[in-house]
Design an enzyme around this catalytic site. Structure first.
Site, PDB file in Angstrom:
ATOM      1  N   ALA A  63      26.470  -3.638 -30.395  1.00 33.37           N
ATOM      2  CA  ALA A  63      25.576  -3.167 -29.337  1.00 33.37           C
ATOM      3  C   ALA A  63      25.410  -1.664 -29.480  1.00 33.37           C
ATOM      4  O   ALA A  63      26.321  -0.977 -29.963  1.00 33.37           O
ATOM      5  CB  ALA A  63      26.194  -3.475 -27.982  1.00 33.37           C
ATOM      6  N   GLY A 108      28.576  -7.062 -31.441  1.00 31.19           N
ATOM      7  CA  GLY A 108      27.417  -7.923 -31.226  1.00 31.19           C
ATOM      8  C   GLY A 108      26.775  -8.406 -32.519  1.00 31.19           C
ATOM      9  O   GLY A 108      26.079  -9.430 -32.512  1.00 31.19           O
ATOM     10  N   GLU A 111      28.721 -11.457 -33.201  1.00 34.95           N
ATOM     11  CA  GLU A 111      28.381 -12.463 -32.182  1.00 34.95           C
ATOM     12  C   GLU A 111      26.989 -13.037 -32.430  1.00 34.95           C
ATOM     13  O   GLU A 111      26.760 -14.236 -32.272  1.00 34.95           O
ATOM     14  CB  GLU A 111      28.495 -11.835 -30.790  1.00 34.95           C
ATOM     15  CG  GLU A 111      29.945 -11.512 -30.455  1.00 34.95           C
ATOM     16  CD  GLU A 111      30.106 -10.662 -29.206  1.00 34.95           C
ATOM     17  OE1 GLU A 111      29.514  -9.561 -29.163  1.00 34.95           O
ATOM     18  OE2 GLU A 111      30.804 -11.091 -28.281  1.00 34.95           O
ATOM     19  N   GLU A 131      35.597  -4.086 -29.884  1.00 31.13           N
ATOM     20  CA  GLU A 131      35.409  -3.797 -28.451  1.00 31.13           C
ATOM     21  C   GLU A 131      36.647  -3.204 -27.783  1.00 31.13           C
ATOM     22  O   GLU A 131      36.532  -2.353 -26.896  1.00 31.13           O
ATOM     23  CB  GLU A 131      34.977  -5.066 -27.697  1.00 31.13           C
ATOM     24  CG  GLU A 131      33.533  -5.470 -27.931  1.00 31.13           C
ATOM     25  CD  GLU A 131      33.323  -6.299 -29.191  1.00 31.13           C
ATOM     26  OE1 GLU A 131      34.283  -6.457 -29.978  1.00 31.13           O
ATOM     27  OE2 GLU A 131      32.200  -6.782 -29.390  1.00 31.13           O
TER      28      GLU A 131
HETATM   29  N1  COA Z   1      25.856   2.264 -31.073  1.00 34.14           N
HETATM   30  C1  COA Z   1      25.152   3.420 -31.126  1.00 34.14           C
HETATM   31  N2  COA Z   1      25.125   4.217 -32.219  1.00 34.14           N
HETATM   32  C2  COA Z   1      25.813   3.822 -33.298  1.00 34.14           C
HETATM   33  C3  COA Z   1      26.564   2.629 -33.321  1.00 34.14           C
HETATM   34  C4  COA Z   1      26.563   1.839 -32.141  1.00 34.14           C
HETATM   35  N3  COA Z   1      27.223   0.678 -32.087  1.00 34.14           N
HETATM   36  N4  COA Z   1      27.174   2.522 -34.516  1.00 34.14           N
HETATM   37  C5  COA Z   1      26.795   3.599 -35.218  1.00 34.14           C
HETATM   38  N5  COA Z   1      25.984   4.392 -34.512  1.00 34.14           N
HETATM   39  C6  COA Z   1      25.359   5.658 -34.909  1.00 34.14           C
HETATM   40  C7  COA Z   1      26.360   6.792 -34.933  1.00 34.14           C
HETATM   41  O1  COA Z   1      26.535   7.315 -33.637  1.00 34.14           O
HETATM   42  C8  COA Z   1      25.690   7.748 -35.877  1.00 34.14           C
HETATM   43  O2  COA Z   1      24.669   8.417 -35.200  1.00 34.14           O
HETATM   44  P1  COA Z   1      24.455  10.029 -35.421  1.00 34.14           P
HETATM   45  O3  COA Z   1      24.091  10.125 -36.884  1.00 34.14           O
HETATM   46  O4  COA Z   1      23.325  10.342 -34.505  1.00 34.14           O
HETATM   47  O5  COA Z   1      25.750  10.674 -35.102  1.00 34.14           O
HETATM   48  C9  COA Z   1      25.022   6.810 -36.891  1.00 34.14           C
HETATM   49  O6  COA Z   1      24.922   5.557 -36.246  1.00 34.14           O
HETATM   50  C10 COA Z   1      25.815   6.641 -38.155  1.00 34.14           C
HETATM   51  O7  COA Z   1      27.133   6.216 -37.810  1.00 34.14           O
HETATM   52  P2  COA Z   1      28.467   7.008 -38.251  1.00 34.14           P
HETATM   53  O8  COA Z   1      29.518   6.690 -37.249  1.00 34.14           O
HETATM   54  O9  COA Z   1      28.175   8.427 -38.501  1.00 34.14           O
HETATM   55  O10 COA Z   1      28.773   6.272 -39.641  1.00 34.14           O
HETATM   56  P3  COA Z   1      30.205   6.087 -40.314  1.00 34.14           P
HETATM   57  O11 COA Z   1      29.934   5.586 -41.681  1.00 34.14           O
HETATM   58  O12 COA Z   1      31.023   7.320 -40.159  1.00 34.14           O
HETATM   59  O13 COA Z   1      30.922   4.948 -39.456  1.00 34.14           O
HETATM   60  C11 COA Z   1      31.058   2.833 -38.281  1.00 34.14           C
HETATM   61  C12 COA Z   1      30.393   3.647 -39.430  1.00 34.14           C
HETATM   62  C13 COA Z   1      30.335   1.492 -38.228  1.00 34.14           C
HETATM   63  C14 COA Z   1      32.537   2.613 -38.613  1.00 34.14           C
HETATM   64  C15 COA Z   1      30.918   3.595 -36.953  1.00 34.14           C
HETATM   65  O14 COA Z   1      29.562   3.985 -36.787  1.00 34.14           O
HETATM   66  C16 COA Z   1      31.312   2.801 -35.741  1.00 34.14           C
HETATM   67  O15 COA Z   1      32.485   2.609 -35.501  1.00 34.14           O
HETATM   68  N6  COA Z   1      30.319   2.357 -34.938  1.00 34.14           N
HETATM   69  C17 COA Z   1      30.564   1.670 -33.679  1.00 34.14           C
HETATM   70  C18 COA Z   1      30.902   0.242 -33.934  1.00 34.14           C
HETATM   71  C19 COA Z   1      31.253  -0.459 -32.655  1.00 34.14           C
HETATM   72  O16 COA Z   1      32.177  -0.148 -31.960  1.00 34.14           O
HETATM   73  N7  COA Z   1      30.471  -1.510 -32.367  1.00 34.14           N
HETATM   74  C20 COA Z   1      30.753  -2.414 -31.282  1.00 34.14           C
HETATM   75  C21 COA Z   1      30.032  -2.062 -30.043  1.00 34.14           C
HETATM   76  S1  COA Z   1      30.517  -3.184 -28.781  1.00 34.14           S
END
Ligand code: COA
Length: 257
Positions: A63, A108, A111, A131
């Site tokens: 999400a 998500g 899911e 989560e």
């Molecule tokens: N919601 C909103 N934005 C998200 C996102 C999410 N679930 N996942 C990634 N992004 C955004 C980041 O904020 C970043 O934006 P920015 O460039 O404006 O700062 C961009 O996508 C790139 O992500 P980044 O975190 O810089 O890449 P990374 O390679 O360092 O890490 C992940 C990748 C997937 C490990 C990390 O983005 C992450 O943990 N995301 C959240 C995953 C999550 O918790 N999802 C479940 C939600 S319930």
């Protein structure tokens, strides 16, 4: 556009397209997804669906977390209900679906993929339900569908630790059916979708319904449900064509009727 759409023969390819947020799901994505399902369900030219993510880094990173800032107990419930309804429509859709997981598949994203029929992944794919790192729980079916697919042991490890697993582990536990190089992933997903879409469509739809409903019933009821679906298959024109083609030693010419 949060979703891109493309047709390859009888396969509709739907691509989650918010690469700047690793294709995280926001309200616009859900609005477009709901509209896409409406159209695809009605479109007789579509035999099967492929879902994938834009780029080579991420399928869907969950999400969009920005949406969680202002949610409370009441609004989070309405949000979950809407998402569950959309995912359920995909799960129940008469047209089968394949997910080509081309990178991060988190929260998500997992899911969503669990609501589809078949999952395949690229070698760089990573799966997780993170989560608990956000102080929430999987709320779009993760605690229920994941354990039904991979068993309660792995579901507990994935959900309670919040840690990611790699593509080979996902393959080993049955979360995905196949793993392949990123360059071949979409073609392979389309190929699987074409195989399903090219069969007697009503037979595919009835088989899907029998598997889905059966998994939600005790075995004796599931077997009765299977009999009802089997009977319906005998009412289709494609059954007459399929049986005749076999006996005449030729390829069937299915009409989807
Ligand atoms: N919601 C909103 N934005 C998200 C996102 C999410 N679930 N996942 C990634 N992004 C955004 C980041 O904020 C970043 O934006 P920015 O460039 O404006 O700062 C961009 O996508 C790139 O992500 P980044 O975190 O810089 O890449 P990374 O390679 O360092 O890490 C992940 C990748 C997937 C490990 C990390 O983005 C992450 O943990 N995301 C959240 C995953 C999550 O918790 N999802 C479940 C939600 S319930």
């Amino acid at each position: 556009m949060a979703l891109l759409r493309e047709r390859r023969d009888a396969v509709e390819i739907v691509t989650f397209n918010r690469p700047e947020a690793l294709n995280a799901l926001n309200r616009q994505t859900f609005d477009e997804l709901e509209a896409a399902i409406d159209e695809i369900e009605r479109d007789e030219a579509v035999g099967a669906i492929v879902f994938t993510g834009a780029g080579t880094k991420s399928f869907v990173a969950g999400a969009d977390i920005n949406q969680f800032v202002d949610l409370d107990m009441w609004t989070s419930g309405a949000f979950a209900e809407r998402t569950l309804r959309i995912f359920r429509r995909i799960e129940e859709c008469l047209k089968p679906s394949v997910v080509a997981v081309n990178g991060f598949c988190l929260g998500g994203g997992v899911e969503f993929s669990l609501s589809c029929d078949i999952r395949i992944a690229s070698e760089n794919a990573r799966f997780g339900q993170p989560e608990v790192n956000l102080g929430i729980i999987p709320g779009w079916g993760g605690t229920q569908r994941l354990q039904r697919l991979v068993g309660p042991g792995w579901a507990r490890q994935i959900i309670l630790t919040g840690d990611m697993i790699d593509a080979q582990t996902a393959l080993r536990i049955g979360l995905v059916n196949e793993v392949m190089p990123q360059a071949n992933l979409l073609d392979r997903a389309v190929q699987i979708a074409q195989r399903m879409g090219g069969r007697a469509r009503r037979a595919v739809a009835l088989s899907k319904q029998a598997i889905l409903r059966g998994a939600e019933m005790p075995l004796p009821e599931g077997l009765k449900y299977e009999t009802a679906m089997w009977q319906l298959a005998f009412e289709t024109e494609d059954r007459k064509e399929g049986v005749a083609a076999f006996l005449e030693k030729r390829d069937p010419n299915f009409k989807g009727k």
